[in-house]
Design a protein around this motif. Structure first.
Motif, PDB file in Angstrom:
ATOM      1  N   LEU A  73       0.831  -1.210   0.000  1.00 11.96           N
ATOM      2  CA  LEU A  73       0.000   0.000   0.000  1.00 11.96           C
ATOM      3  C   LEU A  73       0.865   1.260   0.000  1.00 11.96           C
ATOM      4  N   LEU A  74       1.966   1.237   0.731  1.00 12.02           N
ATOM      5  CA  LEU A  74       2.893   2.372   0.718  1.00 12.02           C
ATOM      6  C   LEU A  74       3.557   2.527  -0.643  1.00 12.02           C
ATOM      7  N   TYR A  75       3.844   1.409  -1.288  1.00 11.70           N
ATOM      8  CA  TYR A  75       4.435   1.433  -2.630  1.00 11.70           C
ATOM      9  C   TYR A  75       3.498   2.123  -3.622  1.00 11.70           C
ATOM     10  N   PHE A  76       2.212   1.814  -3.536  1.00 10.87           N
ATOM     11  CA  PHE A  76       1.236   2.500  -4.382  1.00 10.87           C
ATOM     12  C   PHE A  76       1.273   4.004  -4.143  1.00 10.87           C
ATOM     13  N   ARG A  77       1.368   4.407  -2.880  1.00  5.42           N
ATOM     14  CA  ARG A  77       1.364   5.841  -2.566  1.00  5.42           C
ATOM     15  C   ARG A  77       2.625   6.530  -3.073  1.00  5.42           C
ATOM     16  N   ALA A  78       3.733   5.794  -3.073  1.00  8.68           N
ATOM     17  CA  ALA A  78       5.009   6.407  -3.450  1.00  8.68           C
ATOM     18  C   ALA A  78       5.203   6.498  -4.959  1.00  8.68           C
ATOM     19  N   GLN A  79       4.581   5.560  -5.699  1.00 12.23           N
ATOM     20  CA  GLN A  79       4.800   5.500  -7.138  1.00 12.23           C
ATOM     21  C   GLN A  79       4.034   6.591  -7.883  1.00 12.23           C
ATOM     22  N   MET A  80       4.631   7.077  -8.950  1.00 13.49           N
ATOM     23  CA  MET A  80       3.976   8.022  -9.839  1.00 13.49           C
ATOM     24  C   MET A  80       3.413   7.283 -11.046  1.00 13.49           C
ATOM     25  N   ILE A  81       2.348   7.799 -11.604  1.00 17.49           N
ATOM     26  CA  ILE A  81       1.792   7.209 -12.823  1.00 17.49           C
ATOM     27  C   ILE A  81       2.740   7.495 -13.983  1.00 17.49           C
ATOM     28  N   THR A  82       3.126   6.433 -14.667  1.00 15.24           N
ATOM     29  CA  THR A  82       4.026   6.574 -15.808  1.00 15.24           C
ATOM     30  C   THR A  82       3.432   5.869 -17.023  1.00 15.24           C
ATOM     31  N   GLU A  83       3.969   6.211 -18.179  1.00 11.41           N
ATOM     32  CA  GLU A  83       3.523   5.567 -19.414  1.00 11.41           C
ATOM     33  C   GLU A  83       4.332   4.299 -19.640  1.00 11.41           C
ATOM     34  N   MET A  84       3.629   3.230 -20.032  1.00  9.07           N
ATOM     35  CA  MET A  84       4.266   1.958 -20.375  1.00  9.07           C
ATOM     36  C   MET A  84       3.732   1.534 -21.728  1.00  9.07           C
ATOM     37  N   SER A  85       4.586   0.948 -22.545  1.00  7.27           N
ATOM     38  CA  SER A  85       4.124   0.608 -23.882  1.00  7.27           C
ATOM     39  C   SER A  85       4.700  -0.706 -24.360  1.00  7.27           C
ATOM     40  N   ALA A  86       3.908  -1.399 -25.174  1.00  7.88           N
ATOM     41  CA  ALA A  86       4.327  -2.556 -25.956  1.00  7.88           C
ATOM     42  C   ALA A  86       3.631  -2.362 -27.293  1.00  7.88           C
ATOM     43  N   PRO A  87       4.263  -1.562 -28.167  1.00  8.17           N
ATOM     44  CA  PRO A  87       3.602  -1.096 -29.388  1.00  8.17           C
ATOM     45  C   PRO A  87       2.836  -2.202 -30.102  1.00  8.17           C
ATOM     46  N   PRO A  88       1.619  -1.888 -30.546  1.00  3.53           N
ATOM     47  CA  PRO A  88       1.008  -0.557 -30.612  1.00  3.53           C
ATOM     48  C   PRO A  88       0.217  -0.177 -29.364  1.00  3.53           C
ATOM     49  N   PHE A  89       0.352  -0.924 -28.256  1.00  4.25           N
ATOM     50  CA  PHE A  89      -0.438  -0.655 -27.058  1.00  4.25           C
ATOM     51  C   PHE A  89       0.335   0.223 -26.084  1.00  4.25           C
ATOM     52  N   GLN A  90      -0.410   1.004 -25.319  1.00  6.43           N
ATOM     53  CA  GLN A  90       0.219   1.860 -24.317  1.00  6.43           C
ATOM     54  C   GLN A  90      -0.702   1.979 -23.111  1.00  6.43           C
ATOM     55  N   TRP A  91      -0.094   2.021 -21.918  1.00  2.00           N
ATOM     56  CA  TRP A  91      -0.849   2.104 -20.676  1.00  2.00           C
ATOM     57  C   TRP A  91      -0.263   3.194 -19.788  1.00  2.00           C
ATOM     58  N   CYS A  92      -1.045   3.596 -18.797  1.00  2.00           N
ATOM     59  CA  CYS A  92      -0.589   4.524 -17.767  1.00  2.00           C
ATOM     60  C   CYS A  92      -0.892   3.898 -16.408  1.00  2.00           C
ATOM     61  N   ASP A  93       0.144   3.629 -15.620  1.00  3.46           N
ATOM     62  CA  ASP A  93      -0.074   2.957 -14.340  1.00  3.46           C
ATOM     63  C   ASP A  93       1.073   3.272 -13.393  1.00  3.46           C
ATOM     64  N   LYS A  94       0.880   2.897 -12.121  1.00  2.87           N
ATOM     65  CA  LYS A  94       1.902   3.108 -11.107  1.00  2.87           C
ATOM     66  C   LYS A  94       2.852   1.921 -10.953  1.00  2.87           C
ATOM     67  N   ILE A  95       2.365   0.719 -11.273  1.00  4.44           N
ATOM     68  CA  ILE A  95       3.133  -0.489 -11.014  1.00  4.44           C
ATOM     69  C   ILE A  95       3.579  -1.110 -12.325  1.00  4.44           C
ATOM     70  N   PRO A  96       4.877  -1.291 -12.551  1.00  2.50           N
ATOM     71  CA  PRO A  96       5.335  -1.928 -13.795  1.00  2.50           C
ATOM     72  C   PRO A  96       5.004  -3.417 -13.807  1.00  2.50           C
ATOM     73  N   VAL A  97       5.036  -4.008 -14.989  1.00  2.14           N
ATOM     74  CA  VAL A  97       4.801  -5.445 -15.107  1.00  2.14           C
ATOM     75  C   VAL A  97       6.119  -6.183 -15.001  1.00  2.14           C
ATOM     76  N   LYS A  98       6.018  -7.447 -14.622  1.00  7.96           N
ATOM     77  CA  LYS A  98       7.208  -8.282 -14.471  1.00  7.96           C
ATOM     78  C   LYS A  98       7.823  -8.565 -15.845  1.00  7.96           C
ATOM     79  N   ILE A  99       9.140  -8.510 -15.917  1.00 12.10           N
ATOM     80  CA  ILE A  99       9.870  -8.807 -17.151  1.00 12.10           C
ATOM     81  C   ILE A  99      10.476 -10.198 -17.021  1.00 12.10           C
ATOM     82  N   TRP A 100      10.251 -11.039 -18.042  1.00 12.96           N
ATOM     83  CA  TRP A 100      10.619 -12.442 -17.972  1.00 12.96           C
ATOM     84  C   TRP A 100      11.910 -12.743 -18.746  1.00 12.96           C
ATOM     85  N   ASN A 101      12.607 -13.783 -18.287  1.00 19.54           N
ATOM     86  CA  ASN A 101      13.692 -14.357 -19.075  1.00 19.54           C
ATOM     87  C   ASN A 101      13.669 -15.874 -18.891  1.00 19.54           C
TER      88      ASN A 101
END
Length: 284
Positions: A73-101
């Motif tokens: 809950l504190l992490y949500f409060r601390a994060q700013m809304i940023t733009e995230m994209s996987a062209p051609p899609f784009q989102w605006c959110d506070k929490i990034p998605v997990k990156i896989w390998n």
């Protein structure tokens, strides 16, 4: 989430609880750098599965670690809304998605989405699904198409979450128990499990079962019905049912769940599951 923890858990817990009181208390003092870093470290630990929102105890219960939910809950409060994209899609959110390998050992089928701060163990298979922050999916489990694993829900080893299942999430209040699906369970298509309901090891839910804390779970295997609430016993086979209930306008049927059989404790769980589905004609 690459933030490595350099502090003992007790020190992190103390900082998170201090930041929580500062943020939620009457003083409303700003956090300091140490608080913010403690939040990020804790989210990193949750993301890597080194800590989890709830954990089993020796007396066959589960303990909810409220300070970890406070960190989210504190992490949500601390994060700013940023733009995230996987062209051609784009989102605006506070929490990034997990990156896989490949080294993570998880099969992730596009467009499966797992938020940072959720853990998925090796050997898991993620069909196009959604797993929210704080969730824990253990090794060898499958999350099937359009299933959702809500915030802080706990899924054990070798669990099959079928298509369209909804496992409810809970962040507030921090002490509230999450949904818990223990090892070797099978959750049939379009089931809904919410409000901290616990599905014990090896249980099978047929398609369309809906479980809340107030849902009557009726064991009909013996000469007299036994009504349970809030949990499904180990190795139970459960299907949807209904009960008559009187209202001002008359008597109507309300949903319940029926325990109609038991799954074998065979060491070959897959064979056992196939047998029980055929024996009880359970739709999945």
């Amino acid at each position: 989430m690459n933030t490595k923890s350099t502090r003992p858990l007790a020190a992190l817990k103390a900082l998170i609880e201090e930041a929580w009181q500062t943020d939620m208390g009457s003083s409303k003092k700003p956090w300091n750098h140490e608080h913010r870093h403690a939040v990020e470290e804790t989210i990193g630990l949750i993301d890597r599965g080194q800590v989890r929102i709830a954990s089993p105890t020796q007396d066959d219960n589960w303990e909810t670690h409220s300070w970890l939910k406070q960190a989210i809950l504190l992490y949500f409060r601390a994060q700013m809304i940023t733009e995230m994209s996987a062209p051609p899609f784009q989102w605006c959110d506070k929490i990034p998605v997990k990156i896989w390998n490949r080294e993570m050992g998880v099969r992730v089928v596009p467009p499966a989405v797992v938020r940072t701060g959720a853990f998925v163990g090796k050997g898991a298979v993620l069909m196009p699904c959604y797993i929210n922050i704080g969730a824990y999916v253990d090794e060898g489990s499958m999350i099937d198409t359009w299933a959702t694993v809500g915030s802080c829900a706990q899924v054990g080893k070798n669990v099959h979450i079928s298509g369209g299942v909804g496992l409810g999430g809970v962040l507030e209040p921090p002490q509230a128990a999450p949904v818990i699906i223990e090892d070797d369970c099978f959750i049939g298509s379009r089931c809904i499990v919410v409000e901290g309901v616990r599905i014990k090891r090896g249980a099978v839910l047929g398609a369309g079962v809906v479980l809340t804390q107030s849902t009557s779970i009726i064991d009909v295997r013996g000469p007299s019905p036994i009504t349970l609430k809030g949990f499904v016993p180990e190795n139970s086979v459960v299907i949807p049912g209904s009960l008559p209930k009187k209202f001002a306008a008359g008597e109507f049927q309300v949903p319940c769940a029926l325990i109609i059989g038991s799954r074998s404790t065979s060491t070959d769980q897959k064979t056992s599951l196939n047998q029980v589905l055929r024996e009880f004609a359970v739709s999945v």
